[in-house]
Design an enzyme around this catalytic site. Sequence first.
Site, PDB file in Angstrom:
ATOM      1  N   ARG A 125       0.825  -1.215   0.000  1.00  0.00           N
ATOM      2  CA  ARG A 125       0.000   0.000   0.000  1.00  0.00           C
ATOM      3  C   ARG A 125       0.857   1.261   0.000  1.00  0.00           C
ATOM      4  O   ARG A 125       0.518   2.252  -0.672  1.00  0.00           O
ATOM      5  CB  ARG A 125      -0.959  -0.012   1.186  1.00  0.00           C
ATOM      6  CG  ARG A 125      -1.887   1.203   1.298  1.00  0.00           C
ATOM      7  CD  ARG A 125      -2.509   1.620  -0.015  1.00  0.00           C
ATOM      8  NE  ARG A 125      -3.147   0.539  -0.739  1.00  0.00           N
ATOM      9  CZ  ARG A 125      -3.496   0.619  -2.004  1.00  0.00           C
ATOM     10  NH1 ARG A 125      -3.241   1.716  -2.708  1.00  0.00           N
ATOM     11  NH2 ARG A 125      -4.071  -0.401  -2.598  1.00  0.00           N
TER      12      ARG A 125
ATOM     13  N   LYS B 153       1.585  25.210  -4.597  1.00  0.00           N
ATOM     14  CA  LYS B 153       0.329  24.590  -4.161  1.00  0.00           C
ATOM     15  C   LYS B 153       0.486  23.065  -4.164  1.00  0.00           C
ATOM     16  O   LYS B 153      -0.163  22.340  -4.915  1.00  0.00           O
ATOM     17  CB  LYS B 153      -0.813  25.034  -5.063  1.00  0.00           C
ATOM     18  CG  LYS B 153      -1.082  26.533  -4.975  1.00  0.00           C
ATOM     19  CD  LYS B 153      -2.163  26.975  -5.945  1.00  0.00           C
ATOM     20  CE  LYS B 153      -2.370  28.493  -5.871  1.00  0.00           C
ATOM     21  NZ  LYS B 153      -3.373  28.971  -6.835  1.00  0.00           N
TER      22      LYS B 153
ATOM     23  N   LYS C 180       3.574  40.222  -4.799  1.00  0.00           N
ATOM     24  CA  LYS C 180       2.145  40.135  -5.106  1.00  0.00           C
ATOM     25  C   LYS C 180       1.435  41.342  -4.489  1.00  0.00           C
ATOM     26  O   LYS C 180       2.067  42.217  -3.873  1.00  0.00           O
ATOM     27  CB  LYS C 180       1.582  38.818  -4.588  1.00  0.00           C
ATOM     28  CG  LYS C 180       2.346  37.605  -5.135  1.00  0.00           C
ATOM     29  CD  LYS C 180       1.720  36.296  -4.755  1.00  0.00           C
ATOM     30  CE  LYS C 180       0.550  35.983  -5.679  1.00  0.00           C
ATOM     31  NZ  LYS C 180       0.043  34.601  -5.469  1.00  0.00           N
TER      32      LYS C 180
ATOM     33  N   GLU D 209       3.979  40.297  -9.821  1.00  0.00           N
ATOM     34  CA  GLU D 209       2.649  39.976 -10.339  1.00  0.00           C
ATOM     35  C   GLU D 209       1.974  41.245 -10.870  1.00  0.00           C
ATOM     36  O   GLU D 209       1.971  42.281 -10.190  1.00  0.00           O
ATOM     37  CB  GLU D 209       1.791  39.375  -9.221  1.00  0.00           C
ATOM     38  CG  GLU D 209       0.378  39.035  -9.635  1.00  0.00           C
ATOM     39  CD  GLU D 209      -0.446  38.576  -8.456  1.00  0.00           C
ATOM     40  OE1 GLU D 209      -0.650  37.361  -8.313  1.00  0.00           O
ATOM     41  OE2 GLU D 209      -0.884  39.444  -7.653  1.00  0.00           O
TER      42      GLU D 209
ATOM     43  N   ASP E  91      -1.332  37.887 -14.262  1.00  0.00           N
ATOM     44  CA  ASP E  91      -2.338  37.128 -13.535  1.00  0.00           C
ATOM     45  C   ASP E  91      -3.743  37.390 -14.071  1.00  0.00           C
ATOM     46  O   ASP E  91      -4.185  38.535 -14.177  1.00  0.00           O
ATOM     47  CB  ASP E  91      -2.269  37.487 -12.050  1.00  0.00           C
ATOM     48  CG  ASP E  91      -3.196  36.640 -11.201  1.00  0.00           C
ATOM     49  OD1 ASP E  91      -3.379  35.447 -11.527  1.00  0.00           O
ATOM     50  OD2 ASP E  91      -3.727  37.163 -10.206  1.00  0.00           O
TER      51      ASP E  91
END
Length: 294
Positions: A109, A144, A176, A205, A226
């Site tokens: 597993r 992320k 940012k 950004e 963005d």
Amino acid sequence: MSTEHFPEPDARRVVATALDEDLGPQSLDVTSTATIPADQVGVGQVVARAPGVLAGGPVIALVLDEVAARTGGVPPSLDVRNADGTALERGDVVAELRGPLRQVLMAERTVLNILSRLSGVATHTRRWSDALAGTGCTVLDTRKTTPGLRALEKYAVRCGGGTNKRMGLFDVAMVKDNHKIAAGGVGAAYAAIRERFPDVTVEVEVTTTAEAIEALEAGSRFLMCDNMSVDLLRETVDAARAWGAERGESIEIEATGGLTLEVAADYGATGIDWMSVGGLTHSSPIVDLALDLV
């Protein structure tokens, strides 16, 4: 795909944590211990039950070795049949394990969980890489990632044909909106980073063409556009390239936000260098892999 840059120390840590979860404090598989004699041997194959791109193959040996170390057993021999980065079809054998069946099933597993996850990231990345083929744009990952799995997931992105943008907050500065507000503007933010960390790459950004030019004037040579439409992005790219050409400066441009596979080629054709996609690591479905005794 070469495994030269496989993050083995991170993989060992993840394997140890996963086996702690699965085997508990006594390193025990009650079912296999009760039903399989200690000296029973056999053969197990890691098999693809669905198409995908393989990533994480070196983990198999690490899991087998760790299970053997915890139980005092002998690790099964391992024959890896496919390298990381290989496009798998249903039924392809990834690896064959030959030896003590208790060890094989205790490792099963943990091996499958890690391989399925990493192969899912690689498979998703390959779709983006294929969609951008011929545009001159490369797909990037983001921060992320699953906590604790960043190095492995970013390795999987490379297996799928993508590129790692930055490993964390420590290796690239990204200005940012919140940084602009806190510092008093993009110019002030850029100057503060340059003063404190003169050698670090600084990306800014932007959401409009005017902001892009402002960032360039402040000193940045790396723009992250963005949530722009294709038309606005093309306008911004053209303006930034013209600004750089006038000064003999090379400008890197990345697009991010709201991107999908369906429009990837359109965005890639605007002249950007990079396209960052958080979904490579936060939304990739696993590749279905299994371990079958033969």
